[in-house]
Motif scaffolding. Structure first.
Motif, PDB file in Angstrom:
ATOM      1  N   GLN A 300     -37.126 -76.882 -41.275  1.00 27.87           N
ATOM      2  CA  GLN A 300     -38.069 -77.614 -42.321  1.00 27.87           C
ATOM      3  C   GLN A 300     -39.498 -76.836 -42.377  1.00 27.87           C
ATOM      4  O   GLN A 300     -39.739 -76.633 -43.581  1.00 27.87           O
ATOM      5  CB  GLN A 300     -38.006 -78.891 -42.189  1.00 27.87           C
ATOM      6  CG  GLN A 300     -38.790 -79.796 -43.164  1.00 27.87           C
ATOM      7  CD  GLN A 300     -38.340 -81.092 -43.352  1.00 27.87           C
ATOM      8  OE1 GLN A 300     -37.576 -81.529 -44.125  1.00 27.87           O
ATOM      9  NE2 GLN A 300     -39.069 -81.841 -42.561  1.00 27.87           N
ATOM     10  N   MET A 335     -31.784 -81.430 -45.862  1.00 29.72           N
ATOM     11  CA  MET A 335     -33.057 -81.253 -46.459  1.00 29.72           C
ATOM     12  C   MET A 335     -33.086 -81.774 -47.908  1.00 29.72           C
ATOM     13  O   MET A 335     -34.184 -82.359 -48.210  1.00 29.72           O
ATOM     14  CB  MET A 335     -33.313 -79.714 -46.376  1.00 29.72           C
ATOM     15  CG  MET A 335     -33.590 -79.334 -44.958  1.00 29.72           C
ATOM     16  SD  MET A 335     -33.887 -77.210 -45.382  1.00 29.72           S
ATOM     17  CE  MET A 335     -34.116 -76.724 -43.600  1.00 29.72           C
ATOM     18  N   TYR A 344     -37.963 -79.291 -52.443  1.00 30.96           N
ATOM     19  CA  TYR A 344     -36.959 -78.190 -52.477  1.00 30.96           C
ATOM     20  C   TYR A 344     -36.116 -78.094 -53.911  1.00 30.96           C
ATOM     21  O   TYR A 344     -35.866 -76.858 -54.103  1.00 30.96           O
ATOM     22  CB  TYR A 344     -35.965 -78.446 -51.412  1.00 30.96           C
ATOM     23  CG  TYR A 344     -36.630 -78.794 -50.124  1.00 30.96           C
ATOM     24  CD1 TYR A 344     -37.552 -77.676 -49.715  1.00 30.96           C
ATOM     25  CD2 TYR A 344     -36.217 -79.594 -49.025  1.00 30.96           C
ATOM     26  CE1 TYR A 344     -38.045 -77.835 -48.391  1.00 30.96           C
ATOM     27  CE2 TYR A 344     -36.707 -79.866 -48.092  1.00 30.96           C
ATOM     28  CZ  TYR A 344     -37.551 -78.784 -47.314  1.00 30.96           C
ATOM     29  OH  TYR A 344     -38.435 -78.900 -46.133  1.00 30.96           O
TER      30      TYR A 344
END
Length: 364
Positions: A300, A335, A344
């Motif tokens: 991350q 994620m 993202y």
């Protein structure tokens, strides 16, 4: 800043030596951070009149109307008066009634940055009295100047625009909340964009009651404008081009003056050594970024750095030509379901647009 140098010439050259992002170690003085708080090159010429609302999304037209009126209302004298003295007076002076800012809430790709930059351009004040930057750039400015100097530098402004207002940790929340409170007291108008409403920014990331309470205090400064719609970058457009081969990417890098050629895993490692405040300087003078061996990011922290780098490339309209995995496979399913999922998705959206821009580098 040390970099490789491209071959001389004014056009593409078959034997040009590509630049390397990994060879760049930019150093950005604090005064440059302040001077560059203007809309990025991609948004130099945007205006309310160039924003094309989706006819199926009335909230987009409403946002233009509200923001246009907000800009007009900022044409009077600076409201601070003795704002700086007010911090030390026993009796605070009366503040303007109502929120001192607008907050554009919506998904990625609905034109929030276009509207925020249009507000900056439409506000009747000299450029030196208006500031525009991302949330990350604002926190970096505080880090470079110190809190009190940042307040002093920005308190004489008519307007502060903050793009991509994302709160990654409680410390940044307290820092920026306190800063904006001081600026509101000094008479500075605020405008911000985010993918989440101000009162909901911490949801799904932190359970701290103190953190949520700080968010609620910050949200009181803004009138929230919801902007619905789909990602304009992909509205009616073909799918992003599939990744090219290593050979195609390398050949295009050597044939394009001002292109950078880097191995993706090496670039990710280099981004860990360069402070995110310098990512813009990292791209100075680039005409294209060519990447080989693109693959999923390992963790991350790396992913969040890549998001910031993708934002700087998008702001500067730098095409990205890549081999390896497609950009929609950069981030794991975990994620994309987590608290930073909107960051993202924004990165995927922007990198996809830049990949589309880079396609002619191979076809030429």
């Amino acid at each position: 800043m040390s970099t490789s140098t491209a071959a001389s010439g004014t056009g593409p050259s078959a034997d040009a030596t590509p630049l390397s992002l990994c060879a760049r170690e930019p150093h950005v003085p604090a005064d440059r951070l302040v001077a560059e708080m203007v809309p990025p090159p991609r948004f130099d010429s945007v205006r309310f009149s160039t924003y094309i609302p989706d006819p199926n999304q009335p909230s987009q037209s409403e946002a233009v109307r509200v923001l246009d009126g907000f800009a007009t209302g900022l044409g009077g004298a600076h409201t601070s008066g003795a704002g700086r003295r007010r911090w030390f007076s026993r009796k605070p002076e009366a503040r303007p009634a109502g929120p001192r800012g607008v907050y554009l809430d919506g998904g990625y790709g609905v034109g929030k940055t276009h509207l925020l930059a249009s507000l900056w351009h439409a506000t009747p004040a000299e450029p030196t009295l208006k500031a525009f930057g991302t949330f990350v750039e604002l926190t970096n400015l505080v880090g470079a100047l110190g809190f009190q100097q940042t307040v002093k530098t920005l308190s004489g402004h008519r307007l502060l625009c903050i793009d991509e207002f994302e709160l990654d940790d409680p410390g940044d929340t307290v820092l920026v909340s306190t800063l904006l409170g001081k600026l509101v007291e000094a008479g500075v108008a605020l405008a911000a964009t985010s993918n989440t409403l101000p009162g909901k920014l911490g949801e799904g990331r932190f359970a701290s009651a103190d953190f949520l309470r700080e968010i609620q205090g910050l949200s009181a400064h803004f009138r929230a404008l919801r902007i619905d719609g789909e990602d304009y970058r992909h509205r009616g457009l073909p799918e992003a081009p599939a990744p090219f081969s290593d050979e195609q990417v390398t050949k295009a890098a050597y044939a394009t003056e001002g292109a950078a050629l880097d191995d993706f895993p090496h670039l990710l490692a280099h981004l860990a050594r360069v402070h995110p405040s310098r990512y813009g300087a990292l791209t100075d003078g680039l005409k294209a970024v060519c990447l080989t061996d693109v693959g999923p990011v390992p963790d991350q922290s790396t992913a969040l750095r890549l998001v910031v780098f993708a934002d700087r490339l998008y702001d500067r309209e730098v095409p990205v030509l890549a081999s390896g995995s497609p950009f929609d496979q950069l981030f794991s399913e975990e994620m994309l379901k987590g608290g930073y999922r909107k960051k993202y998705f924004r990165a995927i959206s922007r990198l996809t647009a830049l990949a589309r821009d880079a396609k002619p580098l191979v076809e030429s």
